[in-house]
Enzyme design. Structure first.
Site, PDB file in Angstrom:
ATOM      1  N   ASN A  42      -8.646   9.581   8.050  1.00  0.00           N
ATOM      2  CA  ASN A  42      -7.924  11.190   7.316  1.00  0.00           C
ATOM      3  C   ASN A  42      -8.752  11.770   6.222  1.00  0.00           C
ATOM      4  OD1 ASN A  42      -5.978  12.718   8.847  1.00  0.00           O
ATOM      5  ND2 ASN A  42      -4.363  10.320   8.838  1.00  0.00           N
TER       6      ASN A  42
ATOM      7  N   ASP B 180      -6.341  17.029  12.150  1.00  0.00           N
ATOM      8  CA  ASP B 180      -5.663  15.517  13.024  1.00  0.00           C
ATOM      9  C   ASP B 180      -7.446  16.018  13.943  1.00  0.00           C
ATOM     10  OD1 ASP B 180      -3.763  13.203  13.505  1.00  0.00           O
ATOM     11  OD2 ASP B 180      -5.879  14.110  15.722  1.00  0.00           O
TER      12      ASP B 180
ATOM     13  N   HIS C 147     -12.038   4.244  -1.201  1.00  0.00           N
ATOM     14  CA  HIS C 147     -12.152   3.841  -0.458  1.00  0.00           C
ATOM     15  C   HIS C 147     -12.797   2.082  -0.302  1.00  0.00           C
ATOM     16  CE1 HIS C 147     -11.517   7.660   2.376  1.00  0.00           C
ATOM     17  NE2 HIS C 147     -10.769   6.422   2.102  1.00  0.00           N
TER      18      HIS C 147
ATOM     19  N   ARG D  42      -2.473  -2.569  -3.769  1.00  0.00           N
ATOM     20  CA  ARG D  42      -3.174  -1.611  -3.177  1.00  0.00           C
ATOM     21  C   ARG D  42      -3.485  -0.165  -4.614  1.00  0.00           C
ATOM     22  NH1 ARG D  42      -6.637   1.431   1.066  1.00  0.00           N
ATOM     23  NH2 ARG D  42      -7.823   2.724   0.891  1.00  0.00           N
TER      24      ARG D  42
ATOM     25  N   LEU E 259     -14.664   7.339   7.695  1.00  0.00           N
ATOM     26  CA  LEU E 259     -14.051   8.195   8.129  1.00  0.00           C
ATOM     27  C   LEU E 259     -12.991   8.262   9.029  1.00  0.00           C
ATOM     28  CD1 LEU E 259     -17.299   9.672  10.014  1.00  0.00           C
ATOM     29  CD2 LEU E 259     -17.041  10.351   7.370  1.00  0.00           C
TER      30      LEU E 259
ATOM     31  N   ARG F 153      -8.524  18.230   2.495  1.00  0.00           N
ATOM     32  CA  ARG F 153      -9.512  18.192   1.108  1.00  0.00           C
ATOM     33  C   ARG F 153     -10.734  19.185   1.392  1.00  0.00           C
ATOM     34  NH1 ARG F 153      -8.970  11.843  -0.226  1.00  0.00           N
ATOM     35  NH2 ARG F 153      -6.623  11.637  -0.160  1.00  0.00           N
TER      36      ARG F 153
ATOM     37  N   GLU G   8      -8.825  -3.740   5.282  1.00  0.00           N
ATOM     38  CA  GLU G   8      -8.667  -4.192   4.380  1.00  0.00           C
ATOM     39  C   GLU G   8      -7.285  -4.975   3.445  1.00  0.00           C
ATOM     40  OE1 GLU G   8      -7.950   0.335   5.062  1.00  0.00           O
ATOM     41  OE2 GLU G   8      -9.116   1.115   3.285  1.00  0.00           O
TER      42      GLU G   8
ATOM     43  N   ILE H  96     -11.689   7.982  12.288  1.00  0.00           N
ATOM     44  CA  ILE H  96     -12.628   8.650  13.175  1.00  0.00           C
ATOM     45  C   ILE H  96     -13.936   8.056  13.185  1.00  0.00           C
ATOM     46  CG2 ILE H  96     -13.913  10.862  13.273  1.00  0.00           C
ATOM     47  CD1 ILE H  96     -12.263  12.071  11.114  1.00  0.00           C
ATOM     48  N   GLY H  97     -14.517   7.170  12.398  1.00  0.00           N
ATOM     49  CA  GLY H  97     -15.584   6.085  12.792  1.00  0.00           C
ATOM     50  C   GLY H  97     -15.474   5.749  14.105  1.00  0.00           C
TER      51      GLY H  97
ATOM     52  N   ASN I 242       1.225  -1.387  -0.068  1.00  0.00           N
ATOM     53  CA  ASN I 242      -0.247   0.177  -0.079  1.00  0.00           C
ATOM     54  C   ASN I 242       0.622   1.502  -0.333  1.00  0.00           C
ATOM     55  OD1 ASN I 242      -1.569   1.461   0.372  1.00  0.00           O
ATOM     56  ND2 ASN I 242      -2.625   1.309   2.011  1.00  0.00           N
TER      57      ASN I 242
HETATM   58  P1  ADP Z   1      -6.523   7.240   7.285  1.00  0.00           P
HETATM   59  O1  ADP Z   1      -7.219   7.605   6.366  1.00  0.00           O
HETATM   60  O2  ADP Z   1      -4.660   8.315   7.178  1.00  0.00           O
HETATM   61  O3  ADP Z   1      -6.128   6.024   7.127  1.00  0.00           O
HETATM   62  P2  ADP Z   1      -7.285   6.432   9.529  1.00  0.00           P
HETATM   63  O4  ADP Z   1      -8.641   6.146   9.355  1.00  0.00           O
HETATM   64  O5  ADP Z   1      -5.664   6.344  10.404  1.00  0.00           O
HETATM   65  O6  ADP Z   1      -7.155   7.749   8.400  1.00  0.00           O
HETATM   66  O7  ADP Z   1      -8.210   8.121  10.584  1.00  0.00           O
HETATM   67  C1  ADP Z   1      -7.310   8.746  11.116  1.00  0.00           C
HETATM   68  C2  ADP Z   1      -8.347  10.299  11.727  1.00  0.00           C
HETATM   69  O8  ADP Z   1      -8.277   9.031  12.673  1.00  0.00           O
HETATM   70  C3  ADP Z   1      -7.507  11.093  12.650  1.00  0.00           C
HETATM   71  O9  ADP Z   1      -8.223  12.668  12.181  1.00  0.00           O
HETATM   72  C4  ADP Z   1      -7.300  10.520  13.693  1.00  0.00           C
HETATM   73  O10 ADP Z   1      -7.559  12.067  14.545  1.00  0.00           O
HETATM   74  C5  ADP Z   1      -8.727  10.651  14.057  1.00  0.00           C
HETATM   75  N1  ADP Z   1      -8.666   9.295  16.177  1.00  0.00           N
HETATM   76  C6  ADP Z   1      -7.857   8.144  15.828  1.00  0.00           C
HETATM   77  N2  ADP Z   1      -7.759   7.722  16.638  1.00  0.00           N
HETATM   78  C7  ADP Z   1      -9.082   9.220  17.839  1.00  0.00           C
HETATM   79  C8  ADP Z   1      -9.393   8.787  18.369  1.00  0.00           C
HETATM   80  N3  ADP Z   1      -9.601   8.378  19.922  1.00  0.00           N
HETATM   81  N4  ADP Z   1     -10.006  10.584  18.756  1.00  0.00           N
HETATM   82  C9  ADP Z   1     -10.764  10.963  17.993  1.00  0.00           C
HETATM   83  N5  ADP Z   1     -10.065  11.032  17.131  1.00  0.00           N
HETATM   84  C10 ADP Z   1      -9.030   9.909  16.125  1.00  0.00           C
END
Ligand code: ADP
Length: 412
Positions: free
Chosen positions: A204, A283, A178, A90, A202, A234, A383, A332-333, A10
């Protein structure tokens, strides 16, 4: 089939992440994972770990992607680890003629490269890694697993962009991204995949998909991941007038059209979204902390994020003509309890009700209230496992048919 160690690759703009799964007998199991990070700097990181235990932990200079990928290949060819017998790459988007996951050949790479202008931030990197992998692992099959594959079922009315036909003919359309994450959610919900499902990925990068009977019918990202939801850095969907206004401003100091377009691309992808609105961070954790200390810009950025997602959920409920299940995934999700609560707060008329106590979790859970008509869940994506599943399916097909995979244009 006998044991088959499968390497999953990836590649991003500054990193190459990888994992190796033991596959072929029973459910695939992850053996180890690693990454080279900080490509283009003297302060790179190269690590491999197995179940949390670091097997490699180095801080090499990584001046180029070539140096970084050679480091990964040398480690995997060294005999210290089980040597991969197949590789799954990927790939973001293969362009209009490459919609199916398939074995990588030099011709396939050329075809994908010929449409690099459609996804200039991602395709050149993927093309480079595919070519290098064919050189550095010449004896094993490589497979392209596309993030757009899951979205190949969306109807023309959703994939068509409202632009002149000549651009559509160049491959400008909604591809969606995604997809491997979405597929992995549907895979994990089996055997009880609901008829009407919305999944919000949800991280980055953020996107959302409407899925009927396991097949995607619409998704928020478009030609590129820049479209759809506002995300870390974005814009998401935006009035084209705003883009033109900014382009004209940039052109005042950058008269060369291509250079101005590059600056615009950076602004829309790397400086906008949560980062642009908050002026602070892309973030979510940092933004939540800033909200705690009363930062109004952080509050506005996060409100814009949750408000946008709630609106997309509403429009997808209309498209699905109802909803059985809403799933949150991505960093985030999975982890941001407040975002899930804020997104769902005004959706009770759609039958979506989150139970605050159940929502107080990170990771796999059902968070809807008992009286909620819609089941609301948190499901982490899988994934890499999904890529391994595709590699196994394609390897079996290859060994049975023993014929090269085709790109769609071969069929015309
Ligand atoms: P990517 O798209 O780079 O794979 P991720 O799926 O790892 O991203 O998600 C990153 C996001 O998840 C960031 O905005 C981070 O702040 C948020 N995140 C990760 N852990 C937490 C947490 N414990 N509480 C709130 N947000 C979080």
């Amino acid at each position: 089939m006998s044991s088959l160690p499968v390497l999953v690759l990836n590649s991003g703009s500054s990193s190459i992440k990888f994992s190796v799964y033991e596959a072929g007998i029973g459910a695939p199991q992850k053996l180890f994972e690693g990454a080279v990070d900080g490509i283009g700097t003297d302060l790179g990181k190269f690590w491999i770990k197995d179940d949390g235990k670091k097997l490699v932990d180095e801080t090499p200079a990584l001046p180029t992607r070539a140096v970084a990928f050679k480091m990964v290949a040398d480690a995997l060819n060294s005999g210290r680890f089980p040597r991969p017998q197949a590789i799954g790459h990927r790939i973001g988007c293969g362009g209009p003629n490459v919609q199916d996951n398939q074995r990588i050949t030099p011709q396939l790479i050329d075809e994908i490269e010929s449409h690099a202008a459609l996804a200039p931030l991602h395709t050149p990197i993927a093309v480079y890694i595919m070519r290098e992998a064919l050189k550095l692992f010449p004896d094993i099959p490589n497979f392209a697993v596309l993030d757009t594959y899951f979205h190949r079922t969306i109807p023309e009315v959703a994939s068509t962009m409202p632009i002149p036909q000549e651009y559509a003919a160049m491959g400008v359309r909604r591809y969606g991204y995604h997809g491997i994450s979405y597929e992995s959610i549907v895979y994990q919900l089996q055997p009880e995949v609901p008829e009407k499902l919305i999944v919000a990925h949800l991280g980055n990068g953020a996107s959302i998909s409407a899925i009927r009977n396991g097949r995607c019918i619409n998704t928020s990202m478009g030609l590129t991941p820049t479209g759809g939801l506002i995300s870390g850095s974005r814009t998401g969907d935006i009035d084209p007038g705003v883009v033109l206004f900014i382009l004209k401003k940039i052109a005042e100091t950058t008269p060369d059209a291509l250079q101005a377009a590059d600056k615009l691309e950076t602004l829309l992808n790397k400086k906008s979204g949560l980062l642009g609105v908050s002026g602070l961070s892309n973030d979510m954790r940092a933004l939540r902390e800033a909200i705690q200390s009363g930062n109004p810009r952080a509050r506005l950025a996060v409100d814009k994020f949750t408000w946008t997602i709630a609106r997309w959920i509403g429009s997808f409920v209309a498209e699905l003509n109802g909803l059985d299940m809403l799933v949150f995934t991505g960093g985030i999700g999975e982890n941001d309890i407040d975002s899930r609560a804020e997104i769902c707060a005004g959706l009770s008329a759609l039958g979506i009700m989150v139970d605050p106590r159940r929502n107080n979790v990170r990771g796999l859970a059902t968070i809807s209230a008992p009286e909620s008509r819609v089941s609301v869940r948190v499901v982490p994506p899988a994934e890499d496992l999904m890529i391994v599943n595709h590699v196994l399916r394609l390897s079996e097909r290859d060994s049975v048919e023993d014929e090269p995979a085709m790109i769609l244009s071969d069929l015309h």
